[in-house]
Design a protein around this motif. Structure first.
Motif, PDB file in Angstrom:
ATOM      1  N   GLY A  50       2.971   7.934  -1.348  1.00  0.00           N
ATOM      2  CA  GLY A  50       2.166   6.823  -1.845  1.00  0.00           C
ATOM      3  C   GLY A  50       1.566   5.914  -0.778  1.00  0.00           C
ATOM      4  N   ALA A  51       1.759   6.215   0.508  1.00  0.00           N
ATOM      5  CA  ALA A  51       1.186   5.368   1.560  1.00  0.00           C
ATOM      6  C   ALA A  51      -0.341   5.336   1.473  1.00  0.00           C
ATOM      7  CB  ALA A  51       1.619   5.880   2.938  1.00  0.00           C
ATOM      8  N   CYS A  52      -0.918   6.388   0.913  1.00  0.00           N
ATOM      9  CA  CYS A  52      -2.374   6.528   0.852  1.00  0.00           C
ATOM     10  C   CYS A  52      -2.962   5.947  -0.429  1.00  0.00           C
ATOM     11  CB  CYS A  52      -2.723   8.012   0.932  1.00  0.00           C
ATOM     12  SG  CYS A  52      -2.041   8.905  -0.481  1.00  0.00           S
ATOM     13  N   THR A  53      -2.151   5.215  -1.197  1.00  0.00           N
ATOM     14  CA  THR A  53      -2.605   4.730  -2.510  1.00  0.00           C
ATOM     15  C   THR A  53      -3.811   3.797  -2.410  1.00  0.00           C
ATOM     16  OG1 THR A  53      -0.373   4.913  -3.401  1.00  0.00           O
ATOM     17  CG2 THR A  53      -1.882   3.470  -4.596  1.00  0.00           C
ATOM     18  N   MET A  57       1.921   0.193  -1.212  1.00  0.00           N
ATOM     19  CA  MET A  57       2.872  -0.483  -2.085  1.00  0.00           C
ATOM     20  C   MET A  57       2.176  -1.645  -2.818  1.00  0.00           C
ATOM     21  SD  MET A  57       6.124   0.123  -2.620  1.00  0.00           S
ATOM     22  CE  MET A  57       7.158   0.733  -1.302  1.00  0.00           C
ATOM     23  N   ILE A  58       1.366  -2.407  -2.085  1.00  0.00           N
ATOM     24  CA  ILE A  58       0.674  -3.563  -2.667  1.00  0.00           C
ATOM     25  C   ILE A  58      -0.332  -3.113  -3.736  1.00  0.00           C
ATOM     26  CG2 ILE A  58      -1.097  -5.298  -2.101  1.00  0.00           C
ATOM     27  CD1 ILE A  58       0.600  -6.008   0.365  1.00  0.00           C
ATOM     28  N   LEU A  59      -1.070  -2.049  -3.452  1.00  0.00           N
ATOM     29  CA  LEU A  59      -2.056  -1.593  -4.441  1.00  0.00           C
ATOM     30  C   LEU A  59      -1.363  -1.031  -5.680  1.00  0.00           C
ATOM     31  CD1 LEU A  59      -4.616  -0.234  -1.885  1.00  0.00           C
ATOM     32  CD2 LEU A  59      -5.012  -2.112  -3.476  1.00  0.00           C
ATOM     33  N   SER A  60      -0.252  -0.311  -5.488  1.00  0.00           N
ATOM     34  CA  SER A  60       0.507   0.171  -6.650  1.00  0.00           C
ATOM     35  C   SER A  60       1.056  -1.000  -7.457  1.00  0.00           C
ATOM     36  CB  SER A  60       1.681   1.047  -6.215  1.00  0.00           C
ATOM     37  OG  SER A  60       1.239   2.335  -5.935  1.00  0.00           O
TER      38      SER A  60
END
Ligand SMILES: Cc1cc2nc3c(=O)[nH]c(=O)nc-3n(C[C@H](O)[C@H](O)[C@H](O)COP(=O)(O)OP(=O)(O)OC[C@H]3O[C@@H](n4cnc5c(N)ncnc54)[C@H](O)[C@@H]3O)c2cc1C
Ligand code: FES
Ligand code: FES
Lengths: 282, 180
Positions: free
Chosen positions: B47-50, B107-110
């Motif tokens: 998920g780093a690329c979210t 993490m913030i965008l998720s």
């Protein structure tokens, strides 16, 4: 990781997509890409022609007519997971849509892609079997395939190379649930049990129980279904007894994630939980 | 080669010569120089690329750039500025929701997508809602606290705005970016 080269097409109708599928070199359908793109990055598959279905938005819908539901192949897991009607009338599908993968995967991945992919650890195949769903397939001519005939084995379905899954239909299942024991890292099912019950007042009249994650393809647990008939929905001990020995005569997988013995033992536990959940109103 | 027309952080981009196999994450980082989107695992797991696609969290390593044609993408660069952080950024900072920071942008965008679906999540809902994002440093405790704090801050900021008024909090920049 970079996939091999390919040509990309975004048709605007199913007819156009079918034509491209028939004429394109080593052509493949792209739906949510959540299984296909990882495989292309590993170069496990190297399609030369990719046909993106997102230009055919009429494939993404959930429609109810009376007690009958039609779900378009391009409907995402996230939209099923957020659908109040699906929750109420087909809890088994709603549970699976919520339990599948993670939020990002659910936002892109589609029900049609997951069924066409037929991963033995996937969630929907067992759900489709328990719902006794019908797959509408477009090709040279449109045909209908029952769920029991659709899932053939590991990554193998009844779909021909030049066919597209367009819709899935099934009847409402008010008393239904899906429970899975998921691998903590991959989120895939070690065992997943889909239960659809016919209840008359508080008694189980009939049951369709399908188990996924264990074998090459999901299967119905006929013994459990027979033993459940006549049991009271709130009789936890009787449900547990009926679910004991859920897996008989199946070739259960052993792999890095779990042994066959563990999967077999857990199937009984998860089956009892799924049946218990299905007896309760949603 | 393909042509792509999309909106990134509110700005329209039209680009020719996009190779079909170009992943969205490489498009953002290499063509648009938006390096706030990270590549962790490159195998659809961390998920780093979210980023947000039409407001919904997706893994940009598991999507081709051409699939984003006609859509709106929001990256970490698009939700706030150094002068005016998004409430979620502010909360991660105040609650020590990061250590090395590698997972943080995804993490913030998720977390923003989670609050879109569920504006007031409890601890369990936050943990399951961020299941698609892995952090190797924090042990998640402070990430959960940060999301709780951001939810409270965003709820408090919301009703203040009258219809037709310009956005007051950086949290509302997201809507201006057209990503919802
Ligand atoms: C991190 C991660 C976790 C996951 N966890 C789970 C999980 O817990 N449970 C689970 O079940 N799945 C899981 N998945 C898989 C996920 O459900 C995928 O979304 C799904 O398997 C594929 O759907 P898609 O729309 O992304 O299809 P794609 O990846 O686009 O396509 C998959 C295959 O199906 C074919 N195809 C797609 N649509 C059609 C169609 N309409 N007609 C004919 N062929 C078609 C494609 O050609 C391709 O071969 C996970 C995936 C990831 C990346
Ligand atoms: S880099 Fe995309 S999920 Fe890890
Ligand atoms: S802060 Fe280092 S990975 Fe999360």
């Amino acid at each position: 990781m970079i996939p091999a080269t390919f040509n990309y097409f975004r048709p605007h109708s199913i007819e156009e997509a079918l034509l491209l599928l028939r004429q394109g070199e080593a052509a493949k359908i792209l739906a949510g890409g959540q299984s296909l793109i990882p495989m292309m990055k590993f170069r496990v598959v190297e399609p030369k022609t990719l046909i993106d279905l997102q230009g055919v938005p009429e494939l993404a819908h959930v429609m109810w007519a009376g007690g009958h539901c039609t779900v378009g192949a391009l409907t995402t897991h996230a939209s099923l997971a957020a659908d109040a009607d699906v929750r109420r009338k087909a809890g088994v599908l709603w549970d699976a849509a919520n339990a599948l993968g993670d939020p990002q995967v659910r936002n892109l991945g589609t029900i049609g892609g997951a069924c066409s992919h037929a991963d033995p650890s996937a969630d929907y195949p067992a759900v489709m079997l328990a719902l006794d769903a019908c797959f509408i397939v477009a090709g040279e001519k449109t045909r209908e395939v029952a769920a029991a005939d659709f899932f053939k084995g590991t990554f193998e379905t009844a779909l021909g190379e030049s066919e597209i899954l367009t819709k899935i239909t099934f009847d409402a299942a008010a008393h239904s649930a899906y429970v899975k024991l998921e691998h903590p890292a991959s989120h895939y099912a070690l065992v997943g049990v889909a239960a659809v019950l016919v209840m008359s007042r508080d008694t189980i009249e009939d049951a369709r129980i399908a188990i996924g994650g264990l074998a090459d393809a999901p299967f119905r647990a006929g013994g459990v279904e027979r033993r459940l008939r006549g049991i009271k929905g709130n009789d936890g001990a009787a449900i547990k007894a009926a679910c004991t020995g859920a897996v008989t005569g199946q070739d259960v997988r052993s792999d890095v994630e779990a042994s066959a013995a563990y999967r077999t033992a857990m199937a009984d536990v998860i089956a009892a939980r799924a049946v218990g959940a299905a007896t309760r109103p949603r | 080669m393909g042509r792509i027309e999309l909106e990134v952080n509110g700005t329209r981009h039209e680009l020719e010569g996009v190779e079909p196999r170009l992943l969205l994450v490489h498009f953002l980082r290499e063509r648009l120089a938006l390096t706030g989107t990270h590549i962790g695992c490159d195998t659809s797991s961390c998920g780093a690329c979210t980023v947000l696609l039409d407001g919904k969290a997706v893994k940009s390593c598991t999507m081709f750039a051409l699939q984003a044609d006609g859509r709106a993408v929001t990256t970490i660069e698009g939700i706030g500025s150094s002068a005016e952080l998004h409430p979620m950024q502010e909360a991660f900072w105040a609650q020590h929701g990061l250590q090395c920071g590698y997972c943080t942008t995804g993490m913030i965008l998720s977390a923003i997508d989670l609050l879109r679906r569920n504006p007031d999540p409890d601890e369990v809902e936050i943990r399951t809602g961020l299941e698609g994002n892995l952090c190797r440093c924090t042990g998640y405790e402070n990430i959960v606290k940060a999301v709780r704090a951001a939810a409270a801050a965003m709820a408090a900021a919301q009703p203040v705005r009258e219809a037709g008024e310009p956005p007051k909090s950086p949290g509302e920049l997201l809507e201006v970016g057209g990503s919802r």
